[in-house]
Design a protein around this motif. Structure first.
Motif, PDB file in Angstrom:
ATOM      1  N   LEU A 363       0.830  -1.203   0.000  1.00  0.00           N
ATOM      2  CA  LEU A 363       0.000   0.000   0.000  1.00  0.00           C
ATOM      3  C   LEU A 363       0.865   1.254   0.000  1.00  0.00           C
ATOM      4  O   LEU A 363       0.593   2.216  -0.739  1.00  0.00           O
ATOM      5  N   ALA A 364       1.926   1.252   0.810  1.00  0.00           N
ATOM      6  CA  ALA A 364       2.820   2.414   0.864  1.00  0.00           C
ATOM      7  C   ALA A 364       3.499   2.652  -0.481  1.00  0.00           C
ATOM      8  O   ALA A 364       3.622   3.795  -0.943  1.00  0.00           O
ATOM      9  N   LEU A 365       3.926   1.567  -1.136  1.00  0.00           N
ATOM     10  CA  LEU A 365       4.598   1.698  -2.429  1.00  0.00           C
ATOM     11  C   LEU A 365       3.639   2.246  -3.489  1.00  0.00           C
ATOM     12  O   LEU A 365       4.013   3.108  -4.295  1.00  0.00           O
ATOM     13  N   ARG A 366       2.410   1.757  -3.470  1.00  0.00           N
ATOM     14  CA  ARG A 366       1.426   2.253  -4.438  1.00  0.00           C
ATOM     15  C   ARG A 366       1.145   3.738  -4.216  1.00  0.00           C
ATOM     16  O   ARG A 366       0.985   4.502  -5.180  1.00  0.00           O
ATOM     17  N   ARG A 367       1.096   4.166  -2.965  1.00  0.00           N
ATOM     18  CA  ARG A 367       0.859   5.581  -2.665  1.00  0.00           C
ATOM     19  C   ARG A 367       2.036   6.440  -3.131  1.00  0.00           C
ATOM     20  O   ARG A 367       1.850   7.549  -3.646  1.00  0.00           O
ATOM     21  N   ILE A 368       3.257   5.924  -2.962  1.00  0.00           N
ATOM     22  CA  ILE A 368       4.443   6.662  -3.420  1.00  0.00           C
ATOM     23  C   ILE A 368       4.424   6.801  -4.938  1.00  0.00           C
ATOM     24  O   ILE A 368       4.657   7.885  -5.490  1.00  0.00           O
ATOM     25  N   HIS A 369       4.143   5.703  -5.631  1.00  0.00           N
ATOM     26  CA  HIS A 369       4.119   5.741  -7.098  1.00  0.00           C
ATOM     27  C   HIS A 369       2.984   6.622  -7.605  1.00  0.00           C
ATOM     28  O   HIS A 369       3.142   7.325  -8.620  1.00  0.00           O
ATOM     29  N   GLY A 371       1.805   9.261  -6.055  1.00  0.00           N
ATOM     30  CA  GLY A 371       2.277  10.627  -5.859  1.00  0.00           C
ATOM     31  C   GLY A 371       3.322  11.016  -6.879  1.00  0.00           C
ATOM     32  O   GLY A 371       3.360  12.149  -7.362  1.00  0.00           O
ATOM     33  N   LEU A 372       4.169  10.067  -7.223  1.00  0.00           N
ATOM     34  CA  LEU A 372       5.224  10.304  -8.204  1.00  0.00           C
ATOM     35  C   LEU A 372       4.644  10.653  -9.570  1.00  0.00           C
ATOM     36  O   LEU A 372       5.172  11.504 -10.293  1.00  0.00           O
ATOM     37  N   LEU A 373       3.537  10.005  -9.932  1.00  0.00           N
ATOM     38  CA  LEU A 373       2.923  10.197 -11.244  1.00  0.00           C
ATOM     39  C   LEU A 373       1.849  11.277 -11.240  1.00  0.00           C
ATOM     40  O   LEU A 373       1.142  11.456 -12.233  1.00  0.00           O
ATOM     41  N   GLY A 374       1.719  11.987 -10.117  1.00  0.00           N
ATOM     42  CA  GLY A 374       0.751  13.070 -10.047  1.00  0.00           C
ATOM     43  C   GLY A 374      -0.684  12.615  -9.914  1.00  0.00           C
ATOM     44  O   GLY A 374      -1.618  13.382 -10.163  1.00  0.00           O
ATOM     45  N   GLN A 375      -0.884  11.364  -9.507  1.00  0.00           N
ATOM     46  CA  GLN A 375      -2.235  10.826  -9.385  1.00  0.00           C
ATOM     47  C   GLN A 375      -2.799  10.987  -7.977  1.00  0.00           C
ATOM     48  O   GLN A 375      -3.988  10.769  -7.756  1.00  0.00           O
ATOM     49  N   ALA A 376      -1.952  11.329  -7.027  1.00  0.00           N
ATOM     50  CA  ALA A 376      -2.379  11.532  -5.642  1.00  0.00           C
ATOM     51  C   ALA A 376      -1.293  12.329  -4.930  1.00  0.00           C
ATOM     52  O   ALA A 376      -0.210  12.574  -5.482  1.00  0.00           O
ATOM     53  N   LYS A 377      -1.584  12.720  -3.695  1.00  0.00           N
ATOM     54  CA  LYS A 377      -0.603  13.457  -2.909  1.00  0.00           C
ATOM     55  C   LYS A 377       0.466  12.504  -2.399  1.00  0.00           C
ATOM     56  O   LYS A 377       0.172  11.392  -1.965  1.00  0.00           O
ATOM     57  N   MET A 378       1.719  12.945  -2.453  1.00  0.00           N
ATOM     58  CA  MET A 378       2.820  12.108  -1.982  1.00  0.00           C
ATOM     59  C   MET A 378       2.713  11.916  -0.469  1.00  0.00           C
ATOM     60  O   MET A 378       2.600  12.890   0.279  1.00  0.00           O
ATOM     61  N   PRO A 379       2.732  10.662   0.018  1.00  0.00           N
ATOM     62  CA  PRO A 379       2.640  10.423   1.465  1.00  0.00           C
ATOM     63  C   PRO A 379       3.909  10.866   2.186  1.00  0.00           C
ATOM     64  O   PRO A 379       4.975  11.004   1.574  1.00  0.00           O
ATOM     65  N   SER A 380       3.791  11.089   3.475  1.00  0.00           N
ATOM     66  CA  SER A 380       4.937  11.511   4.286  1.00  0.00           C
ATOM     67  C   SER A 380       5.338  10.384   5.228  1.00  0.00           C
ATOM     68  O   SER A 380       4.489   9.735   5.848  1.00  0.00           O
ATOM     69  N   PHE A 381       6.678  10.177   5.346  1.00  0.00           N
ATOM     70  CA  PHE A 381       7.203   9.119   6.216  1.00  0.00           C
ATOM     71  C   PHE A 381       8.238   9.669   7.198  1.00  0.00           C
ATOM     72  O   PHE A 381       9.002   8.915   7.784  1.00  0.00           O
ATOM     73  N   GLY A 382       8.268  10.963   7.350  1.00  0.00           N
ATOM     74  CA  GLY A 382       9.275  11.578   8.199  1.00  0.00           C
ATOM     75  C   GLY A 382      10.265  12.365   7.366  1.00  0.00           C
ATOM     76  O   GLY A 382      10.474  12.083   6.183  1.00  0.00           O
ATOM     77  N   ASP A 386      11.416  11.370   3.671  1.00  0.00           N
ATOM     78  CA  ASP A 386      10.800  12.223   2.647  1.00  0.00           C
ATOM     79  C   ASP A 386      11.859  12.884   1.770  1.00  0.00           C
ATOM     80  O   ASP A 386      11.697  13.000   0.545  1.00  0.00           O
ATOM     81  N   ALA A 387      12.958  13.325   2.384  1.00  0.00           N
ATOM     82  CA  ALA A 387      14.027  13.970   1.618  1.00  0.00           C
ATOM     83  C   ALA A 387      14.671  12.987   0.648  1.00  0.00           C
ATOM     84  O   ALA A 387      15.002  13.339  -0.493  1.00  0.00           O
ATOM     85  N   GLU A 388      14.862  11.745   1.092  1.00  0.00           N
ATOM     86  CA  GLU A 388      15.456  10.735   0.220  1.00  0.00           C
ATOM     87  C   GLU A 388      14.523  10.393  -0.944  1.00  0.00           C
ATOM     88  O   GLU A 388      14.961  10.250  -2.096  1.00  0.00           O
ATOM     89  N   ILE A 389      13.229  10.273  -0.647  1.00  0.00           N
ATOM     90  CA  ILE A 389      12.263   9.987  -1.715  1.00  0.00           C
ATOM     91  C   ILE A 389      12.218  11.147  -2.707  1.00  0.00           C
ATOM     92  O   ILE A 389      12.165  10.944  -3.929  1.00  0.00           O
ATOM     93  N   GLU A 390      12.277  12.366  -2.188  1.00  0.00           N
ATOM     94  CA  GLU A 390      12.251  13.542  -3.066  1.00  0.00           C
ATOM     95  C   GLU A 390      13.480  13.574  -3.973  1.00  0.00           C
ATOM     96  O   GLU A 390      13.388  13.920  -5.157  1.00  0.00           O
ATOM     97  N   ARG A 391      14.640  13.203  -3.425  1.00  0.00           N
ATOM     98  CA  ARG A 391      15.860  13.175  -4.235  1.00  0.00           C
ATOM     99  C   ARG A 391      15.735  12.153  -5.364  1.00  0.00           C
ATOM    100  O   ARG A 391      16.075  12.436  -6.521  1.00  0.00           O
ATOM    101  N   ARG A 392      15.234  10.974  -5.017  1.00  0.00           N
ATOM    102  CA  ARG A 392      15.081   9.931  -6.036  1.00  0.00           C
ATOM    103  C   ARG A 392      13.986  10.295  -7.039  1.00  0.00           C
ATOM    104  O   ARG A 392      14.083   9.954  -8.223  1.00  0.00           O
TER     105      ARG A 392
END
Length: 405
Positions: A363-369, A371-382, A386-392
């Motif tokens: 579920l977390a991975l689907r939410r990240i993807h 958010g990545l594709l602009g289909q939903a808001k990117m979830p927050s994990f701290g 969050d900074a590492e996900i944003e960099r990637r």
């Protein structure tokens, strides 16, 4: 090749005439086109000569000479490449419900092959200069001046009478434009036709691209634009047949699609890719590069391209669905590869999130993807995660942008 959706965020739509009018007054596009016309004309005398070819106002009311036609095509080409116009924002194409993806793909093909279409623009009518013949309305001033090319001279490129009449026409037009009428180029062209009634013809000019002199010219243009031999072969076919693109689709006619699939099969081209190129050439030459003049005024004709799209669909409706499925599968595989490259796939994200494989991680991975594709808001994990996900994510967008997604 079929798409169902457009990736462009839509703006307010405008009719093609309005879009072209806006492009024509853009000084940057004008200078860009003129500089290229000058540069190519300087390098190739045959091209420079073709600029002076007189145009028949019945089909080319954009200006009295072929340079005006080429400039119109180039300015639209540059407007597309610079994102100043999008095909789906043209009302005639916006109305084609269900064809949004195909229209977007046509735009993408043109943008991805700018040099290819530049060569097409310069080469498609280059043989007109050597093909010019005249006819005049009965009782007109043109008829009195004997602007009626005898049939025996119409196909003889060395005919003295025909060459002489071309020079006389140019002198007559220059005198009219400077001594008899003062107005814009288009107004002068229209008034000249009304006064003299001279019609201009170019019998079989398109097929002359295969003549040695023009074939060599096409080869030089392709080399100058660093196009491969395969592109040169396709350009020769497109130029040789470009006069038929519009006439084949005056009405919706699915049977005419077979003509182009057969040609592609004989030449060893991919049929879908070849048809896409035909549609792009039709758009540039027939729809945006050729201004019409009738009793109600000036206008651009887009019906032939609309009919082409509909004919292609009706020719093989199942193929549309198949191509869409193939495209979606290909794009998904490419996207998944990029996700792996930048560390946003499932294996890499388990380490980032510190989670084990399971429903919660899925579920977390689907939410990240999403958010990545602009289909939903990117979830927050701290903050740190969050900074590492944003960099990637930044690396992901950069790679996808390079791929043209």
């Amino acid at each position: 090749m079929w798409r169902f959706e457009s990736s462009h965020k839509r703006a307010e739509s405008h009719y093609l005439d309005h879009v072209i009018a806006r492009i024509e007054v853009d000084p940057h596009l004008f200078r860009h086109a003129e500089s290229l016309l000058d540069a190519v004309g300087h390098q190739e005398p045959l091209i420079a000569q073709s600029y002076k070819t007189p145009q028949d106002i019945r089909y080319h009311a954009e200006g009295p000479f072929m340079r005006d036609h080429l400039r119109s095509m180039l300015m639209f080409l540059f407007a597309l490449s610079e994102e100043k116009v999008h095909l789906i924002d043209i009302e005639e194409f916006r109305r084609m419900k269900g064809y949004e993806g195909e229209i977007q793909e046509l735009e993408d093909i043109i943008k991805e092959n700018i040099l290819f279409f530049q060569v097409f623009i310069f080469g498609h009518d280059v043989a007109k200069w050597l093909s010019v013949t005249f006819s005049s309305k009965s009782g007109s001033r043109g008829s009195q001046l004997r602007f009626n090319t005898p049939r025996e001279h119409q196909f003889d490129e060395a005919a003295h009478e025909r060459v002489k009449k071309l020079a006389e026409y140019l002198d007559l037009y220059e005198h009219f434009a400077h001594q008899e009428f003062q107005g814009t180029d288009r107004e002068t062209q229209a008034q000249f036709f009304l006064q003299y009634g001279i019609q201009v013809h170019y019998p079989h000019h398109a097929r002359k691209i295969s003549a040695p002199v023009f074939s060599a010219l096409l080869t030089r243009l392709c080399h100058a634009h660093r196009l491969p031999d395969r592109d040169r072969a396709m350009l020769e076919d497109l130029i040789a047949h470009h006069m038929e693109f519009g006439s084949d689709f005056r009405v919706v006619n699915p049977t005419r699609i077979r003509r182009y699939t057969h040609m592609a099969f004989k030449r060893g081209y991919d049929a879908d890719d070849f048809i896409d190129l035909v549609q792009a050439c039709l758009l540039l030459d027939h729809c945006v590069g050729s201004l019409r003049l009738r009793a109600h005024g000036y206008w651009h004709e887009s019906t032939s391209l609309v009919n082409f799209f509909q004919s292609e669909h009706d020719f093989a409706p199942r193929r549309r669905v198949e191509k869409e499925a193939e495209r979606e599968a290909r794009e998904k595989n490419e996207r998944n590869q990029v996700l792996r490259d930048v560390g946003l796939d499932g294996v890499a994200m388990m380490d980032v999130l510190g989670m084990e494989s399971g429903p919660e991680f899925g579920l977390a991975l689907r939410r990240i993807h999403a958010g990545l594709l602009g289909q939903a808001k990117m979830p927050s994990f701290g903050r740190k995660i969050d900074a590492e996900i944003e960099r990637r994510a930044g690396a992901f967008y950069k790679k996808m942008f390079v791929k043209g997604e």
